[in-house]
Design a protein around this motif. Structure first.
Motif, PDB file in Angstrom:
ATOM      1  N   TYR A  85      23.217   3.315  -3.632  1.00  0.00           N
ATOM      2  CA  TYR A  85      21.689   3.327  -2.735  1.00  0.00           C
ATOM      3  C   TYR A  85      20.824   3.588  -3.480  1.00  0.00           C
ATOM      4  O   TYR A  85      19.541   3.419  -3.476  1.00  0.00           O
ATOM      5  N   ALA A  86      21.200   4.508  -4.738  1.00  0.00           N
ATOM      6  CA  ALA A  86      19.960   4.984  -5.481  1.00  0.00           C
ATOM      7  C   ALA A  86      19.405   3.825  -6.309  1.00  0.00           C
ATOM      8  O   ALA A  86      18.215   3.430  -6.471  1.00  0.00           O
ATOM      9  N   PHE A 100      14.153  10.826  -5.821  1.00  0.00           N
ATOM     10  CA  PHE A 100      15.423  11.120  -5.446  1.00  0.00           C
ATOM     11  C   PHE A 100      15.986  12.631  -5.558  1.00  0.00           C
ATOM     12  O   PHE A 100      15.732  12.933  -6.868  1.00  0.00           O
ATOM     13  N   LEU A 102      19.212  14.367  -6.505  1.00  0.00           N
ATOM     14  CA  LEU A 102      20.640  14.068  -6.898  1.00  0.00           C
ATOM     15  C   LEU A 102      21.293  15.287  -7.636  1.00  0.00           C
ATOM     16  O   LEU A 102      20.528  16.056  -8.035  1.00  0.00           O
ATOM     17  N   ASP A 186      16.614  12.964  -0.111  1.00  0.00           N
ATOM     18  CA  ASP A 186      18.213  13.580  -0.673  1.00  0.00           C
ATOM     19  C   ASP A 186      19.103  12.622  -0.568  1.00  0.00           C
ATOM     20  O   ASP A 186      19.617  11.993   0.517  1.00  0.00           O
ATOM     21  N   LEU A 187      19.743  12.266  -1.573  1.00  0.00           N
ATOM     22  CA  LEU A 187      20.757  11.101  -1.947  1.00  0.00           C
ATOM     23  C   LEU A 187      22.135  11.955  -2.163  1.00  0.00           C
ATOM     24  O   LEU A 187      23.054  11.256  -2.661  1.00  0.00           O
ATOM     25  N   PRO A 192      21.303   9.372   3.792  1.00  0.00           N
ATOM     26  CA  PRO A 192      19.953   9.802   3.142  1.00  0.00           C
ATOM     27  C   PRO A 192      19.122  10.591   4.000  1.00  0.00           C
ATOM     28  O   PRO A 192      18.912  10.164   5.284  1.00  0.00           O
ATOM     29  N   LEU A 209      17.758  -0.429   2.915  1.00  0.00           N
ATOM     30  CA  LEU A 209      19.082   0.304   2.690  1.00  0.00           C
ATOM     31  C   LEU A 209      20.118  -0.355   4.069  1.00  0.00           C
ATOM     32  O   LEU A 209      21.220  -0.387   3.928  1.00  0.00           O
ATOM     33  N   VAL A 213      18.066   6.578   8.047  1.00  0.00           N
ATOM     34  CA  VAL A 213      17.697   7.584   7.103  1.00  0.00           C
ATOM     35  C   VAL A 213      17.349   8.844   8.098  1.00  0.00           C
ATOM     36  O   VAL A 213      16.338   8.566   9.152  1.00  0.00           O
TER      37      VAL A 213
END
Length: 329
Positions: A85-86, A100, A102, A186-187, A192, A209, A213
């Motif tokens: 999904y990023a 993002f 990660l 935040d992923l 998310p 998405l 979220v």
């Protein structure tokens, strides 16, 4: 010891690109334009250079920075895991005002991440910044180019107002198009989470998405901007609902600055001896000019700034977030 400069050099747009790149390669700090706000950049692969950011801003060392990259293909250079999904979000919103969170790659310095195991990464859309990133071939760590907790700059002149003599140069790319900091999502978890409201809204993220979220109203995660007092003018700021502002206007004097967007307040302040500044009722235009307007009034002779509270719906959540922190006392 922190290096001091008699004056910070102002580099003119595209003509200053090569000099900005050379300074960054040499480990110096250069304020750079993005579509959101001006960032205070250092080569993210040079820990000693990144450490200078904290000294210049007066920023706590445990407050993580965002790494700016030129392309989504570079994500894997800075993180250990890039979820599907990023890539979905990057295809929809990059280059643009979306960061993002990660898991960080092993080589990413703890100075960049504030000692945390994750890293913030985004691809900005300002053409001058993108060209600089591509020329350098590395990521740039770049928080907002202002003293810690003060108003973020949206012009090169505002950078100089706060940091002149503390950094090597500012690359002038004109006024920022967006005017507020990026959305941070935040992923690192299955769901998310928005950790800082920004120009990309929860509804936009969910539409792309096809899933929920989360957007907690408050959280304790270490990300840029998550302190109670932030984005603050030196002049005290009061954010007042329209009715309260209208009722209070009769007590104002020539040292009172009033920021507003509604026609009701416009009619009330006409003819009064006040410092007044009208913002657009359109959200995007309001956001683009908010910091600029605060800078203007903060550098005036006002002893207090009264701001008409903007709408409270989700589309304005980033504006509401910044104003709550800017007015916190």
């Amino acid at each position: 010891m922190e290096k001091l400069f008699k004056d910070t050099e102002k580099l003119a747009g595209w003509d200053g690109l090569n000099q900005a790149a050379e300074l960054l390669q040499q480990g110096e700090l250069v304020a750079v334009p993005t579509e959101t706000v001006y960032g205070l950049a250092a080569d993210a692969r040079q820990p000693e250079a990144v450490a200078k950011i904290f000294h210049a801003k007066g920023r706590p060392a445990d407050h993580p920075l965002i790494v700016h990259i030129a392309d989504v293909a570079e994500l894997s250079e800075w993180t250990t895991t890039v979820p599907a999904y990023a890539h979905t979000l990057a295809a929809a919103f990059w280059p643009g005002p979306l960061t993002f969170i990660l898991p960080k790659a092993p080589h990413v310095s703890d100075i960049v991440t504030g000692g945390h195991p994750s890293v913030g990464v985004r691809c900005p859309s300002h053409p001058l910044m993108l060209a600089l990133l591509k020329q350098l071939g590395t990521g740039l760590a770049a928080p907002s180019a202002n003293p810690y907790k003060k108003i973020s700059p949206t012009t090169a002149e505002q950078v100089l107002y706060g940091l002149n003599g503390k950094i090597s140069a500012v690359l002038d790319g004109g006024a920022c198009e967006v005017g507020l900091e990026s959305t941070i999502v935040d992923l690192t978890t299955d769901t998310p989470r928005i950790l800082r409201a920004g120009p990309i809204t929860r509804q936009q993220l969910e539409a792309v998405l096809g899933c929920t979220v989360e957007q907690p109203k408050q959280h304790s995660e270490a990300v840029s901007g998550n302190v109670k007092a932030h984005y603050q003018p030196n002049t005290p700021l009061l954010v007042l609902p329209q009715a309260e502002l209208l009722a209070k206007l009769h007590t104002a004097n020539e040292k009172t600055a009033v920021m507003y967007y509604s026609e009701q307040v416009a009619l009330q302040v006409q003819g009064q001896t006040l410092l007044t500044l009208k913002l657009a009722a359109d959200k995007a235009r309001y956001a683009q000019s908010l910091y600029y307007a605060l800078h203007q009034l903060d550098q005036s002779e006002a002893n207090e700034i009264w701001l008409e509270q903007p709408p409270s719906d989700d589309a304005w959540s980033d504006v509401q977030d910044r104003l709550a922190r800017a007015a916190y006392r």
